[in-house]
Scaffold this motif. Structure first.
Motif, PDB file in Angstrom:
ATOM      1  N   LEU A 146     -62.072  70.476 -26.903  1.00 18.20           N
ATOM      2  CA  LEU A 146     -62.290  69.022 -26.356  1.00 18.20           C
ATOM      3  C   LEU A 146     -62.110  68.599 -25.088  1.00 18.20           C
ATOM      4  O   LEU A 146     -62.940  68.070 -24.577  1.00 18.20           O
ATOM      5  CB  LEU A 146     -61.053  67.962 -27.218  1.00 18.20           C
ATOM      6  N   ALA A 147     -61.293  69.276 -24.347  1.00 11.98           N
ATOM      7  CA  ALA A 147     -61.217  69.348 -22.740  1.00 11.98           C
ATOM      8  C   ALA A 147     -62.663  69.835 -22.311  1.00 11.98           C
ATOM      9  O   ALA A 147     -63.351  69.214 -21.176  1.00 11.98           O
ATOM     10  CB  ALA A 147     -60.291  70.141 -22.327  1.00 11.98           C
ATOM     11  N   LEU A 148     -63.296  70.850 -22.797  1.00  7.21           N
ATOM     12  CA  LEU A 148     -64.638  71.501 -22.444  1.00  7.21           C
ATOM     13  C   LEU A 148     -65.767  70.377 -22.757  1.00  7.21           C
ATOM     14  O   LEU A 148     -66.593  70.083 -21.804  1.00  7.21           O
ATOM     15  CB  LEU A 148     -64.814  72.478 -23.084  1.00  7.21           C
ATOM     16  N   HIS A 149     -65.697  69.656 -23.915  1.00  6.26           N
ATOM     17  CA  HIS A 149     -66.435  68.510 -24.364  1.00  6.26           C
ATOM     18  C   HIS A 149     -66.476  67.496 -23.452  1.00  6.26           C
ATOM     19  O   HIS A 149     -67.452  66.941 -22.871  1.00  6.26           O
ATOM     20  CB  HIS A 149     -66.362  68.353 -25.641  1.00  6.26           C
ATOM     21  N   GLN A 150     -65.148  67.230 -23.147  1.00  9.51           N
ATOM     22  CA  GLN A 150     -64.904  66.020 -22.080  1.00  9.51           C
ATOM     23  C   GLN A 150     -65.572  66.229 -20.884  1.00  9.51           C
ATOM     24  O   GLN A 150     -66.226  65.396 -20.494  1.00  9.51           O
ATOM     25  CB  GLN A 150     -63.382  65.732 -21.963  1.00  9.51           C
ATOM     26  N   LEU A 151     -65.547  67.484 -20.486  1.00  8.30           N
ATOM     27  CA  LEU A 151     -66.128  67.791 -18.947  1.00  8.30           C
ATOM     28  C   LEU A 151     -67.759  67.732 -19.067  1.00  8.30           C
ATOM     29  O   LEU A 151     -68.235  67.235 -18.156  1.00  8.30           O
ATOM     30  CB  LEU A 151     -65.722  69.136 -18.498  1.00  8.30           C
ATOM     31  N   GLN A 152     -68.163  68.188 -20.105  1.00 11.98           N
ATOM     32  CA  GLN A 152     -69.738  68.282 -20.268  1.00 11.98           C
ATOM     33  C   GLN A 152     -70.112  66.495 -20.513  1.00 11.98           C
ATOM     34  O   GLN A 152     -71.321  66.422 -19.900  1.00 11.98           O
ATOM     35  CB  GLN A 152     -70.214  68.870 -21.629  1.00 11.98           C
ATOM     36  N   GLU A 165     -59.018  59.795 -26.759  1.00 16.15           N
ATOM     37  CA  GLU A 165     -58.192  59.635 -27.901  1.00 16.15           C
ATOM     38  C   GLU A 165     -57.701  60.973 -28.716  1.00 16.15           C
ATOM     39  O   GLU A 165     -56.581  61.051 -29.113  1.00 16.15           O
ATOM     40  CB  GLU A 165     -58.881  58.625 -28.615  1.00 16.15           C
ATOM     41  N   GLU A 166     -58.868  61.823 -28.968  1.00 11.67           N
ATOM     42  CA  GLU A 166     -58.636  62.922 -29.719  1.00 11.67           C
ATOM     43  C   GLU A 166     -57.587  63.964 -28.880  1.00 11.67           C
ATOM     44  O   GLU A 166     -56.801  64.699 -29.454  1.00 11.67           O
ATOM     45  CB  GLU A 166     -60.110  63.505 -30.100  1.00 11.67           C
ATOM     46  N   LEU A 167     -58.018  64.008 -27.546  1.00 11.06           N
ATOM     47  CA  LEU A 167     -57.258  65.025 -26.779  1.00 11.06           C
ATOM     48  C   LEU A 167     -55.803  64.581 -26.766  1.00 11.06           C
ATOM     49  O   LEU A 167     -54.783  65.401 -26.849  1.00 11.06           O
ATOM     50  CB  LEU A 167     -57.706  64.739 -25.193  1.00 11.06           C
ATOM     51  N   HIS A 168     -55.664  63.019 -26.623  1.00 10.76           N
ATOM     52  CA  HIS A 168     -54.262  62.520 -26.692  1.00 10.76           C
ATOM     53  C   HIS A 168     -53.468  62.742 -27.901  1.00 10.76           C
ATOM     54  O   HIS A 168     -52.335  63.206 -27.948  1.00 10.76           O
ATOM     55  CB  HIS A 168     -54.403  61.221 -26.305  1.00 10.76           C
ATOM     56  N   ALA A 169     -54.029  62.579 -28.979  1.00 12.16           N
ATOM     57  CA  ALA A 169     -53.540  62.737 -30.132  1.00 12.16           C
ATOM     58  C   ALA A 169     -53.201  64.411 -30.533  1.00 12.16           C
ATOM     59  O   ALA A 169     -52.125  64.523 -30.840  1.00 12.16           O
ATOM     60  CB  ALA A 169     -54.524  62.525 -31.587  1.00 12.16           C
ATOM     61  N   ALA A 170     -53.936  65.304 -30.125  1.00  8.72           N
ATOM     62  CA  ALA A 170     -53.535  66.702 -30.273  1.00  8.72           C
ATOM     63  C   ALA A 170     -52.385  67.161 -29.195  1.00  8.72           C
ATOM     64  O   ALA A 170     -51.545  67.870 -29.706  1.00  8.72           O
ATOM     65  CB  ALA A 170     -55.033  67.438 -29.706  1.00  8.72           C
ATOM     66  N   SER A 171     -52.487  66.404 -27.824  1.00 10.55           N
ATOM     67  CA  SER A 171     -51.443  66.784 -27.065  1.00 10.55           C
ATOM     68  C   SER A 171     -50.046  65.855 -27.610  1.00 10.55           C
ATOM     69  O   SER A 171     -49.003  66.805 -27.608  1.00 10.55           O
ATOM     70  CB  SER A 171     -51.825  66.051 -25.605  1.00 10.55           C
ATOM     71  N   GLN A 172     -50.138  65.031 -28.340  1.00 10.68           N
ATOM     72  CA  GLN A 172     -48.941  64.397 -28.898  1.00 10.68           C
ATOM     73  C   GLN A 172     -48.198  65.334 -29.857  1.00 10.68           C
ATOM     74  O   GLN A 172     -47.129  65.593 -30.035  1.00 10.68           O
ATOM     75  CB  GLN A 172     -49.311  63.116 -29.389  1.00 10.68           C
ATOM     76  N   LYS A 173     -49.257  65.849 -30.643  1.00 11.63           N
ATOM     77  CA  LYS A 173     -48.514  66.958 -31.668  1.00 11.63           C
ATOM     78  C   LYS A 173     -48.133  67.968 -31.167  1.00 11.63           C
ATOM     79  O   LYS A 173     -46.894  68.407 -31.560  1.00 11.63           O
ATOM     80  CB  LYS A 173     -49.803  67.272 -32.873  1.00 11.63           C
ATOM     81  N   ILE A 174     -48.581  68.587 -30.120  1.00  5.96           N
ATOM     82  CA  ILE A 174     -48.009  69.686 -29.412  1.00  5.96           C
ATOM     83  C   ILE A 174     -46.930  69.444 -28.945  1.00  5.96           C
ATOM     84  O   ILE A 174     -45.748  70.021 -29.047  1.00  5.96           O
ATOM     85  CB  ILE A 174     -49.092  70.362 -28.206  1.00  5.96           C
ATOM     86  N   ALA A 175     -46.633  68.213 -28.288  1.00  5.84           N
ATOM     87  CA  ALA A 175     -45.454  67.734 -27.569  1.00  5.84           C
ATOM     88  C   ALA A 175     -44.109  67.493 -28.849  1.00  5.84           C
ATOM     89  O   ALA A 175     -43.023  67.388 -28.196  1.00  5.84           O
ATOM     90  CB  ALA A 175     -45.688  66.547 -26.735  1.00  5.84           C
ATOM     91  N   SER A 176     -44.571  67.134 -30.063  1.00  9.51           N
ATOM     92  CA  SER A 176     -43.823  66.325 -30.934  1.00  9.51           C
ATOM     93  C   SER A 176     -42.998  67.777 -31.426  1.00  9.51           C
ATOM     94  O   SER A 176     -41.857  67.712 -31.995  1.00  9.51           O
ATOM     95  CB  SER A 176     -44.385  65.741 -31.728  1.00  9.51           C
ATOM     96  N   GLY A 177     -43.494  68.999 -31.394  1.00  3.75           N
ATOM     97  CA  GLY A 177     -43.006  70.150 -31.773  1.00  3.75           C
ATOM     98  C   GLY A 177     -42.525  70.075 -33.184  1.00  3.75           C
ATOM     99  O   GLY A 177     -41.444  70.744 -33.770  1.00  3.75           O
ATOM    100  N   ASN A 178     -43.306  69.419 -34.086  1.00  6.85           N
ATOM    101  CA  ASN A 178     -42.828  69.372 -35.603  1.00  6.85           C
ATOM    102  C   ASN A 178     -43.421  70.335 -36.517  1.00  6.85           C
ATOM    103  O   ASN A 178     -43.988  70.357 -37.326  1.00  6.85           O
ATOM    104  CB  ASN A 178     -43.539  67.826 -36.110  1.00  6.85           C
ATOM    105  N   GLY A 179     -43.421  71.353 -35.896  1.00  2.84           N
ATOM    106  CA  GLY A 179     -44.099  72.702 -36.658  1.00  2.84           C
ATOM    107  C   GLY A 179     -45.692  72.779 -36.837  1.00  2.84           C
ATOM    108  O   GLY A 179     -46.206  73.258 -37.834  1.00  2.84           O
ATOM    109  N   TYR A 180     -46.428  72.046 -36.195  1.00  2.00           N
ATOM    110  CA  TYR A 180     -47.805  71.919 -36.127  1.00  2.00           C
ATOM    111  C   TYR A 180     -48.165  73.382 -35.672  1.00  2.00           C
ATOM    112  O   TYR A 180     -47.652  73.932 -34.877  1.00  2.00           O
ATOM    113  CB  TYR A 180     -48.484  70.780 -35.459  1.00  2.00           C
ATOM    114  N   PRO A 181     -49.523  73.825 -36.241  1.00  2.00           N
ATOM    115  CA  PRO A 181     -49.793  75.119 -36.005  1.00  2.00           C
ATOM    116  C   PRO A 181     -50.368  75.191 -34.410  1.00  2.00           C
ATOM    117  O   PRO A 181     -51.318  74.501 -34.118  1.00  2.00           O
ATOM    118  CB  PRO A 181     -50.979  75.518 -36.976  1.00  2.00           C
ATOM    119  N   ILE A 182     -49.529  75.356 -33.655  1.00  2.00           N
ATOM    120  CA  ILE A 182     -49.686  75.394 -32.088  1.00  2.00           C
ATOM    121  C   ILE A 182     -51.077  76.197 -31.752  1.00  2.00           C
ATOM    122  O   ILE A 182     -51.906  75.540 -30.971  1.00  2.00           O
ATOM    123  CB  ILE A 182     -48.560  75.796 -31.090  1.00  2.00           C
TER     124      ILE A 182
END
Length: 142
Positions: free
Chosen positions: A65-71, A38-55
């Motif tokens: 998060l991805a590394l944590h998920q693999l572990q 869920e956290e990965l999805h939320a972060a990806s959504q922010k990147i995709a929305s391009g609303n001036g989030y600190p990329i």
């Protein structure tokens, strides 16, 4: 093909404390994996929305998060392997359902256990699921 290794109810009962611990660990890991997804999805959504989030910080967050998920997934697979080494077959993680192969009058059956039960109380045929559970005292005679 060779017959699977079979277990007596007593042998399974001796392994239940360990199996209980493993099932609880797997349930906890499953929750963490879902949470991280869920956290990965939320972060990806922010990147995709391009609303001036600190990329840059978002990218770092996704990496972490991805590394944590693999572990978490590796830990899950490791604990599952430990559980399966006891002969257990995981049938339903949410319910905490496990089966072990047993014998009834020379026929292969499943010895059936659910998280919270303190010993093997039920068995069912290989084609029958949880709904077909029968009391263990029927195991030795019809």
């Amino acid at each position: 093909e060779p017959l699977p290794r079979t277990y007596t109810p007593d042998a399974v009962n001796a392994m239940l404390p360990q199996a209980t611990e493993r099932v609880k660990q797997l349930q906890q890991l499953q929750r963490s994996i879902a949470q991280t997804a869920e956290e990965l999805h939320a972060a990806s959504q922010k990147i995709a929305s391009g609303n001036g989030y600190p990329i840059e910080s978002l990218r770092q967050q996704v990496k972490t998060l991805a590394l944590h998920q693999l572990q978490l997934i590796e830990a899950f697979q490791s604990v599952l392997k430990q559980l399966e080494e006891t002969g257990a077959i995981l049938k339903d993680l949410n319910k905490g359902l496990l089966d072990w192969y047993g014998l009834r009058q020379g026929e292969l059956v499943f010895l059936c256990w659910k998280l919270g039960e303190d010993r093997i109380l039920f068995w069912h045929g290989l084609e029958e699921g949880f709904a077909g559970r029968r009391k263990l005292e029927d195991l030795s005679h019809d």
